[in-house]
Design a protein around this motif. Structure first.
Motif, PDB file in Angstrom:
ATOM      1  N   VAL A   4       0.959  -1.246  -0.020  1.00 16.06           N
ATOM      2  CA  VAL A   4       0.158  -0.019   0.258  1.00 16.06           C
ATOM      3  C   VAL A   4       0.814   1.174   0.169  1.00 16.06           C
ATOM      4  CG1 VAL A   4      -2.086  -1.174   1.229  1.00 16.06           C
ATOM      5  CG2 VAL A   4      -0.189   0.074   2.428  1.00 16.06           C
ATOM      6  N   ASP A   5       0.265   2.449  -0.206  1.00 18.64           N
ATOM      7  CA  ASP A   5       1.091   3.464  -0.549  1.00 18.64           C
ATOM      8  C   ASP A   5       0.138   4.834   0.085  1.00 18.64           C
ATOM      9  OD1 ASP A   5      -0.710   4.200  -2.551  1.00 18.64           O
ATOM     10  OD2 ASP A   5       0.978   4.210  -4.084  1.00 18.64           O
ATOM     11  N   GLY A   6      -1.023   4.526   0.656  1.00 15.53           N
ATOM     12  CA  GLY A   6      -1.991   5.565   1.348  1.00 15.53           C
ATOM     13  C   GLY A   6      -3.055   6.021   0.080  1.00 15.53           C
ATOM     14  N   SER A   7      -2.842   5.496  -1.125  1.00 11.00           N
ATOM     15  CA  SER A   7      -3.776   6.081  -1.926  1.00 11.00           C
ATOM     16  C   SER A   7      -5.028   5.435  -2.123  1.00 11.00           C
ATOM     17  CB  SER A   7      -3.308   5.608  -3.672  1.00 11.00           C
ATOM     18  OG  SER A   7      -3.159   4.348  -3.649  1.00 11.00           O
ATOM     19  N   GLU A   8      -6.043   5.903  -2.808  1.00 12.44           N
ATOM     20  CA  GLU A   8      -7.411   5.194  -2.856  1.00 12.44           C
ATOM     21  C   GLU A   8      -7.522   3.894  -3.271  1.00 12.44           C
ATOM     22  OE1 GLU A   8     -10.449   6.298  -1.511  1.00 12.44           O
ATOM     23  OE2 GLU A   8      -9.305   7.882  -0.589  1.00 12.44           O
ATOM     24  N   GLU A   9      -6.538   3.549  -4.105  1.00  7.93           N
ATOM     25  CA  GLU A   9      -6.319   2.206  -4.835  1.00  7.93           C
ATOM     26  C   GLU A   9      -5.877   1.163  -3.769  1.00  7.93           C
ATOM     27  OE1 GLU A   9      -6.402   5.115  -8.121  1.00  7.93           O
ATOM     28  OE2 GLU A   9      -5.313   5.228  -6.131  1.00  7.93           O
ATOM     29  N   SER A  10      -4.934   1.884  -2.980  1.00  7.93           N
ATOM     30  CA  SER A  10      -4.622   1.006  -1.719  1.00  7.93           C
ATOM     31  C   SER A  10      -5.456   0.547  -0.874  1.00  7.93           C
ATOM     32  CB  SER A  10      -3.582   1.637  -0.828  1.00  7.93           C
ATOM     33  OG  SER A  10      -2.309   1.915  -1.720  1.00  7.93           O
ATOM     34  N   HIS A  11      -6.617   1.435  -0.574  1.00  9.79           N
ATOM     35  CA  HIS A  11      -7.812   0.977   0.435  1.00  9.79           C
ATOM     36  C   HIS A  11      -8.542  -0.129  -0.458  1.00  9.79           C
ATOM     37  CE1 HIS A  11      -7.537   4.119   3.441  1.00  9.79           C
ATOM     38  NE2 HIS A  11      -7.100   4.850   2.481  1.00  9.79           N
ATOM     39  N   GLU A  12      -8.787   0.157  -1.810  1.00 10.45           N
ATOM     40  CA  GLU A  12      -9.738  -0.774  -2.374  1.00 10.45           C
ATOM     41  C   GLU A  12      -8.835  -2.161  -2.317  1.00 10.45           C
ATOM     42  OE1 GLU A  12     -11.586  -1.935  -6.823  1.00 10.45           O
ATOM     43  OE2 GLU A  12     -10.370   0.164  -6.677  1.00 10.45           O
ATOM     44  N   ALA A  13      -7.388  -2.300  -2.625  1.00 14.33           N
ATOM     45  CA  ALA A  13      -6.700  -3.649  -2.743  1.00 14.33           C
ATOM     46  C   ALA A  13      -6.556  -4.052  -1.167  1.00 14.33           C
ATOM     47  CB  ALA A  13      -5.110  -3.213  -2.908  1.00 14.33           C
ATOM     48  N   VAL A  14      -6.704  -3.300  -0.007  1.00 11.97           N
ATOM     49  CA  VAL A  14      -7.036  -3.802   1.326  1.00 11.97           C
ATOM     50  C   VAL A  14      -7.932  -4.403   1.547  1.00 11.97           C
ATOM     51  CG1 VAL A  14      -7.184  -3.116   3.710  1.00 11.97           C
ATOM     52  CG2 VAL A  14      -5.152  -2.199   2.414  1.00 11.97           C
ATOM     53  N   ASP A  15      -9.450  -3.886   0.898  1.00 12.52           N
ATOM     54  CA  ASP A  15     -10.682  -4.618   1.082  1.00 12.52           C
ATOM     55  C   ASP A  15     -10.397  -6.149   0.156  1.00 12.52           C
ATOM     56  OD1 ASP A  15     -11.577  -2.563   2.387  1.00 12.52           O
ATOM     57  OD2 ASP A  15     -12.524  -1.504   0.862  1.00 12.52           O
ATOM     58  N   TYR A  16      -9.967  -6.109  -0.695  1.00 14.01           N
ATOM     59  CA  TYR A  16      -9.824  -7.418  -1.528  1.00 14.01           C
ATOM     60  C   TYR A  16      -9.037  -8.383  -0.771  1.00 14.01           C
ATOM     61  CZ  TYR A  16     -12.120  -6.122  -5.870  1.00 14.01           C
ATOM     62  OH  TYR A  16     -13.009  -5.751  -6.638  1.00 14.01           O
ATOM     63  N   ALA A  17      -7.693  -7.846  -0.233  1.00 10.60           N
ATOM     64  CA  ALA A  17      -6.950  -8.942   0.570  1.00 10.60           C
ATOM     65  C   ALA A  17      -7.565  -9.101   1.791  1.00 10.60           C
ATOM     66  CB  ALA A  17      -5.698  -7.917   1.028  1.00 10.60           C
ATOM     67  N   ILE A  18      -8.414  -8.416   2.553  1.00  6.48           N
ATOM     68  CA  ILE A  18      -9.111  -8.799   3.618  1.00  6.48           C
ATOM     69  C   ILE A  18     -10.289  -9.930   3.290  1.00  6.48           C
ATOM     70  CG2 ILE A  18     -10.762  -8.084   5.616  1.00  6.48           C
ATOM     71  CD1 ILE A  18      -8.989  -5.547   5.770  1.00  6.48           C
ATOM     72  N   ALA A  19     -10.745  -9.481   2.163  1.00  3.36           N
ATOM     73  CA  ALA A  19     -11.809 -10.682   1.759  1.00  3.36           C
ATOM     74  C   ALA A  19     -11.336 -11.921   1.479  1.00  3.36           C
ATOM     75  CB  ALA A  19     -12.730 -10.070   0.566  1.00  3.36           C
ATOM     76  N   LEU A  20     -10.109 -12.144   0.973  1.00  4.85           N
ATOM     77  CA  LEU A  20      -9.291 -13.211   0.444  1.00  4.85           C
ATOM     78  C   LEU A  20      -8.974 -14.053   1.733  1.00  4.85           C
ATOM     79  CD1 LEU A  20      -8.402 -14.881  -2.081  1.00  4.85           C
ATOM     80  CD2 LEU A  20      -6.340 -13.452  -1.839  1.00  4.85           C
ATOM     81  N   ALA A  21      -8.440 -13.243   2.464  1.00  2.00           N
ATOM     82  CA  ALA A  21      -7.887 -13.653   3.857  1.00  2.00           C
ATOM     83  C   ALA A  21      -8.917 -14.527   4.487  1.00  2.00           C
ATOM     84  CB  ALA A  21      -7.114 -12.597   4.569  1.00  2.00           C
ATOM     85  N   ALA A  22     -10.192 -13.776   4.627  1.00  2.00           N
ATOM     86  CA  ALA A  22     -11.190 -14.278   5.433  1.00  2.00           C
ATOM     87  C   ALA A  22     -11.764 -15.533   4.705  1.00  2.00           C
ATOM     88  CB  ALA A  22     -12.422 -13.059   5.604  1.00  2.00           C
ATOM     89  N   GLU A  23     -11.846 -15.416   3.329  1.00  2.00           N
ATOM     90  CA  GLU A  23     -12.249 -16.832   2.530  1.00  2.00           C
ATOM     91  C   GLU A  23     -11.521 -18.005   2.813  1.00  2.00           C
ATOM     92  OE1 GLU A  23     -14.506 -19.056   0.149  1.00  2.00           O
ATOM     93  OE2 GLU A  23     -14.968 -16.963   0.755  1.00  2.00           O
TER      94      GLU A  23
END
Length: 149
Positions: free
Chosen positions: A13-32
């Motif tokens: 991540v780098d603090g950008s809006e795209e980073s926030h979206e990537a975090v959401d995907y990463a968390i969803a993947l980790a939860a799955e």
């Protein structure tokens, strides 16, 4: 869904809006996959040079990156996903082979990450948006599966 063995998802991540979206995907993947997520905050060339020249106080940069990784922690906690984070310079004034893509892949290997979620950012030249430059490199050279969002 494909049967993958995932224990750790790395999200640079780098603090950008795209980073926030990537975090959401990463968390969803980790939860799955009942995995944990690690957020790697990558500092760009301008920030690293500013720190090296004393133009920017390193503690200010640390505060900004900590605020972002705190938001990652809150979202991961809300999803019940174990999490960790780190900060890395995505550029070196003394080592030519250090660039954002290599930093992400080196961290993935060091942490034994099983999956990488990388934000795909437009290369706008805005300070802090370092990962747009790294996404293509990570996609080409990662030994782990990569999701580019």
């Amino acid at each position: 869904m494909t049967d993958l063995d995932i224990d750790l998802v790395l999200v640079p991540v780098d603090g950008s809006e795209e980073s926030h979206e990537a975090v959401d995907y990463a968390i969803a993947l980790a939860a799955e996959y009942d995995a944990s997520v690690h957020a790697l905050y990558v500092l760009d060339e301008e920030v690293v040079r500013a720190i090296d020249h004393g133009v920017v106080d390193e503690s200010e940069v640390a505060d900004d990156s900590e605020a972002f990784t705190d938001s990652v922690a809150r979202r991961a906690d809300a999803a019940g996903v174990p999490h960790s984070n780190s900060i890395a310079y995505g550029f070196s004034t003394s080592v030519k082979t250090v660039h954002p893509g290599s930093v992400v892949l080196d961290t993935a290997e060091e942490l034994e990450s099983d999956f990488i979620v990388v934000p795909r950012e437009p290369v706008s030249g805005d300070p802090g948006e370092v990962l747009g430059k790294a996404a293509e490199y990570v996609l080409l050279y990662a030994s782990q599966p990569v999701l580019s969002v």
